[in-house]
Design a protein around this motif. Structure first.
Motif, PDB file in Angstrom:
ATOM      1  N   LEU A   1      38.163  36.910  56.243  1.00  0.00           N
ATOM      2  CA  LEU A   1      37.533  37.493  55.056  1.00  0.00           C
ATOM      3  C   LEU A   1      38.502  37.370  53.890  1.00  0.00           C
ATOM      4  O   LEU A   1      39.660  37.775  53.984  1.00  0.00           O
ATOM      5  CB  LEU A   1      37.190  38.965  55.295  1.00  0.00           C
ATOM      6  CG  LEU A   1      36.653  39.730  54.065  1.00  0.00           C
ATOM      7  CD1 LEU A   1      35.297  39.180  53.628  1.00  0.00           C
ATOM      8  CD2 LEU A   1      36.552  41.226  54.373  1.00  0.00           C
ATOM      9  N   SER A   2      38.043  36.794  52.805  1.00  0.00           N
ATOM     10  CA  SER A   2      38.874  36.615  51.613  1.00  0.00           C
ATOM     11  C   SER A   2      38.160  37.225  50.413  1.00  0.00           C
ATOM     12  O   SER A   2      37.070  36.777  50.036  1.00  0.00           O
ATOM     13  CB  SER A   2      39.132  35.127  51.372  1.00  0.00           C
ATOM     14  OG  SER A   2      39.733  34.921  50.116  1.00  0.00           O
ATOM     15  N   ILE A   3      38.764  38.251  49.824  1.00  0.00           N
ATOM     16  CA  ILE A   3      38.222  38.892  48.622  1.00  0.00           C
ATOM     17  C   ILE A   3      39.268  38.756  47.525  1.00  0.00           C
ATOM     18  O   ILE A   3      40.386  39.252  47.668  1.00  0.00           O
ATOM     19  CB  ILE A   3      37.893  40.371  48.880  1.00  0.00           C
ATOM     20  CG1 ILE A   3      36.849  40.494  49.994  1.00  0.00           C
ATOM     21  CG2 ILE A   3      37.392  41.053  47.598  1.00  0.00           C
ATOM     22  CD1 ILE A   3      36.617  41.913  50.472  1.00  0.00           C
ATOM     23  N   LYS A   4      38.922  38.058  46.455  1.00  0.00           N
ATOM     24  CA  LYS A   4      39.899  37.741  45.424  1.00  0.00           C
ATOM     25  C   LYS A   4      39.398  38.094  44.029  1.00  0.00           C
ATOM     26  O   LYS A   4      38.207  37.982  43.736  1.00  0.00           O
ATOM     27  CB  LYS A   4      40.251  36.246  45.448  1.00  0.00           C
ATOM     28  CG  LYS A   4      40.906  35.786  46.736  1.00  0.00           C
ATOM     29  CD  LYS A   4      42.222  36.494  46.959  1.00  0.00           C
ATOM     30  CE  LYS A   4      42.846  36.127  48.294  1.00  0.00           C
ATOM     31  NZ  LYS A   4      43.933  37.029  48.659  1.00  0.00           N
ATOM     32  N   LEU A   5      40.352  38.511  43.178  1.00  0.00           N
ATOM     33  CA  LEU A   5      40.101  38.661  41.750  1.00  0.00           C
ATOM     34  C   LEU A   5      40.469  37.350  41.075  1.00  0.00           C
ATOM     35  O   LEU A   5      41.564  36.817  41.296  1.00  0.00           O
ATOM     36  CB  LEU A   5      40.956  39.790  41.164  1.00  0.00           C
ATOM     37  CG  LEU A   5      40.460  41.218  41.335  1.00  0.00           C
ATOM     38  CD1 LEU A   5      41.493  42.180  40.773  1.00  0.00           C
ATOM     39  CD2 LEU A   5      39.133  41.428  40.626  1.00  0.00           C
ATOM     40  N   THR A   6      39.581  36.819  40.268  1.00  0.00           N
ATOM     41  CA  THR A   6      39.815  35.539  39.625  1.00  0.00           C
ATOM     42  C   THR A   6      39.445  35.618  38.149  1.00  0.00           C
ATOM     43  O   THR A   6      38.809  36.572  37.697  1.00  0.00           O
ATOM     44  CB  THR A   6      38.971  34.435  40.293  1.00  0.00           C
ATOM     45  OG1 THR A   6      37.585  34.808  40.224  1.00  0.00           O
ATOM     46  CG2 THR A   6      39.365  34.243  41.739  1.00  0.00           C
ATOM     47  N   ASP A   7      39.848  34.595  37.398  1.00  0.00           N
ATOM     48  CA  ASP A   7      39.465  34.518  35.988  1.00  0.00           C
ATOM     49  C   ASP A   7      38.016  34.089  35.841  1.00  0.00           C
ATOM     50  O   ASP A   7      37.319  34.521  34.917  1.00  0.00           O
ATOM     51  CB  ASP A   7      40.373  33.530  35.246  1.00  0.00           C
ATOM     52  CG  ASP A   7      41.818  33.998  35.193  1.00  0.00           C
ATOM     53  OD1 ASP A   7      42.034  35.226  35.138  1.00  0.00           O
ATOM     54  OD2 ASP A   7      42.729  33.149  35.219  1.00  0.00           O
ATOM     55  N   GLU A   8      37.556  33.212  36.739  1.00  0.00           N
ATOM     56  CA  GLU A   8      36.173  32.739  36.746  1.00  0.00           C
ATOM     57  C   GLU A   8      35.648  32.790  38.177  1.00  0.00           C
ATOM     58  O   GLU A   8      36.372  32.480  39.118  1.00  0.00           O
ATOM     59  CB  GLU A   8      36.076  31.292  36.261  1.00  0.00           C
ATOM     60  CG  GLU A   8      36.467  31.049  34.831  1.00  0.00           C
ATOM     61  CD  GLU A   8      36.299  29.573  34.467  1.00  0.00           C
ATOM     62  OE1 GLU A   8      35.193  29.184  34.042  1.00  0.00           O
ATOM     63  OE2 GLU A   8      37.269  28.816  34.634  1.00  0.00           O
ATOM     64  N   ILE A   9      34.369  33.154  38.337  1.00  0.00           N
ATOM     65  CA  ILE A   9      33.813  33.159  39.693  1.00  0.00           C
ATOM     66  C   ILE A   9      33.424  31.754  40.130  1.00  0.00           C
ATOM     67  O   ILE A   9      33.230  31.489  41.320  1.00  0.00           O
ATOM     68  CB  ILE A   9      32.598  34.108  39.802  1.00  0.00           C
ATOM     69  CG1 ILE A   9      31.494  33.724  38.817  1.00  0.00           C
ATOM     70  CG2 ILE A   9      33.038  35.549  39.600  1.00  0.00           C
ATOM     71  CD1 ILE A   9      30.213  34.525  38.996  1.00  0.00           C
ATOM     72  N   CYS A  10      33.336  30.841  39.180  1.00  0.00           N
ATOM     73  CA  CYS A  10      33.110  29.424  39.467  1.00  0.00           C
ATOM     74  C   CYS A  10      33.902  28.647  38.418  1.00  0.00           C
ATOM     75  O   CYS A  10      33.465  28.518  37.273  1.00  0.00           O
ATOM     76  CB  CYS A  10      31.619  29.098  39.381  1.00  0.00           C
ATOM     77  SG  CYS A  10      31.216  27.399  39.838  1.00  0.00           S
ATOM     78  N   PRO A  11      35.089  28.157  38.775  1.00  0.00           N
ATOM     79  CA  PRO A  11      36.040  27.660  37.782  1.00  0.00           C
ATOM     80  C   PRO A  11      35.670  26.328  37.132  1.00  0.00           C
ATOM     81  O   PRO A  11      35.883  25.257  37.697  1.00  0.00           O
ATOM     82  CB  PRO A  11      37.348  27.537  38.570  1.00  0.00           C
ATOM     83  CG  PRO A  11      36.925  27.371  39.988  1.00  0.00           C
ATOM     84  CD  PRO A  11      35.650  28.120  40.145  1.00  0.00           C
TER      85      PRO A  11
END
Length: 434
Positions: A199-209
């Motif tokens: 399971l990978s839960i990440k905070l990102t700048d874009e949800i689809c870069p």
């Protein structure tokens, strides 16, 4: 006994608050003319108050440290550099007890960090990937039917989804009922928890870069953008006239996805990642100018940003549309209307980013071939060279004849020199114009 820095600070603050002159303090309706007398009073009378303040600050510091650690974990790489996800699954799970969901939503997330931390709790028994940013959520998760339903009941009650009244009902998500709003949004399919390694839960700048700062959330929720979304029925109606009407059908996915499945007549860019798509559009502006363009991707999320970027850089007389819900929803629509559809237009399999590799209308629909013997084949293996991991179409018969799988001669002989032969060829094809 030594006094902690935090306790000393609170004692000093307490003394300052009650000091009325250089040599006088006032507390509990009494005056103290020396610091030692005032100090004894504080220790005798106000010790519980000082202790409580010290305890509260320690708890706050602990909570802040925990928050920072969680934030760091949410932003860390999912795996070691050079590692990659599994592309096959071997288990004895009863698939009727499980399902995989695939969904996204572009919407302002008020507190992305807390939303991600809440996901760690509600997804703890599942596997998959969740990407959360200020612009929304992108997720694919696998779990038991019960765990998925509990998660969706919680998710649809949260801030990013509470405006969608038709999906907030606590109704189980059944694979047999594609007509429900929940089904259309969360796109369930058969698969167990082993289709993902973890399971990978990440905070990102874009949800689809896409990597374009001008393609922001405000543009993705405008009326003209929403009006460019075609449901599978309307998308199919246009494609069914592909031999008569003049339009451009554009695949926004990566080359290895389109290789095993695509719509008939589609332009399939040889890009390796979505962030290369804008450069592809820029190189082909003239060929697209003033045309009617239909785009598609796996589940819709990439087309959202792809079409927004195209509206931004192409002339206004260019008509731009996307398949709402992507290939996944088109295939489901075809299955539900199979008696009425003589020409489904879709060819091959829909590549998915988990160990199942692909889903399709039927197992016999194969448009790709083994790169060694040219037999019909659509199951990928990974190049064995360290650091390469390119996907290779090699059938089981050819694999039995070789201990390892290599994408090209350079990798087999370990002579990549930065880029192997097939990656160099892909880059050449990427630059080709429409």
């Amino acid at each position: 006994m030594a006094i902690s820095k935090i306790r000393r600070k609170h004692i000093q603050n307490f003394l300052k608050e009650r000091q009325i002159s250089e040599t006088c303090w006032e507390c509990c309706q009494s005056r103290f003319l020396s610091l030692s007398d005032m100090g004894r009073h504080v220790n005798q009378v106000h010790e519980p108050e000082i202790t409580e303040k010290e305890k509260n600050e320690l708890n706050k510091l602990k909570a802040m440290e925990e928050y920072q650690n969680n934030l760091l974990k949410l932003k860390q790489r999912r795996g070691e550099k050079g590692s990659s996800d599994p592309i096959s699954v071997d288990c004895q799970c009863q698939l009727d007890d499980y399902k995989v969901i695939l969904f996204y939503r572009y919407i302002s997330i008020e507190d992305p960090v807390q939303f991600a931390l809440d996901h760690q709790h509600y997804c703890r028994n599942m596997t998959g990937k969740v990407r959360i940013a200020g612009e929304g959520i992108n997720a694919t998760l696998a779990g038991t039917n019960q765990d998925i339903d509990i998660y969706l009941n919680w998710l649809t009650s949260t801030q990013p989804f509470k405006d969608l009244e038709d999906v907030t009902l606590d109704i189980p998500l059944l694979l047999s009922d594609p007509s429900t709003p929940r089904y259309k949004l969360f796109k369930p399919s058969k698969g167990c928890i082993h289709v993902f390694s973890d399971l990978s839960i990440k905070l990102t700048d874009e949800i689809c870069p896409l990597g374009q700062k001008t393609v922001v959330l405000d543009k993705l929720i405008k009326d003209d953008h929403r009006q460019g979304k075609l449901p599978p029925k309307d998308f199919h109606a246009i494609l069914s006239k592909r031999h008569q009407d003049d339009f451009l059908l554009l695949d926004t996915r990566n080359y290895y996805e389109s290789k095993i499945g695509h719509f008939e007549g589609a332009v399939t860019p040889a890009i390796r990642k979505f962030s290369q798509f804008p450069d592809y559009i820029d190189r082909n502006k003239e060929a697209m100018r003033g045309k009617k363009i239909l785009t598609y991707c796996t589940g819709g999320i990439r087309c959202e940003k792809a079409t927004a970027y195209m509206r931004q850089v192409l002339p206004q007389d260019t008509e731009i549309f996307m398949l709402d819900g992507g290939i996944h929803n088109y295939i489901e629509w075809c299955k539900s209307n199979k008696d009425d559809i003589m020409d489904p237009v879709w060819q091959g399999k829909n590549y998915v980013f988990d160990a199942r590799q692909s889903l399709g209308l039927n197992d016999d629909s194969i448009v790709s071939v083994c790169q060694k013997c040219n037999a019909r084949w659509d199951q990928y293996k990974k190049c064995s060279t360290t650091g390469c991991h390119l996907l290779v179409l090699q059938c089981d018969n050819c694999s039995l004849q070789h201990d390892k799988v290599f994408c090209c001669k350079d990798c087999k002989e370990n002579q990549q020199n930065g880029l192997c032969q097939c990656e160099q060829q892909r880059r050449i094809e990427e630059l080709e114009t429409i």
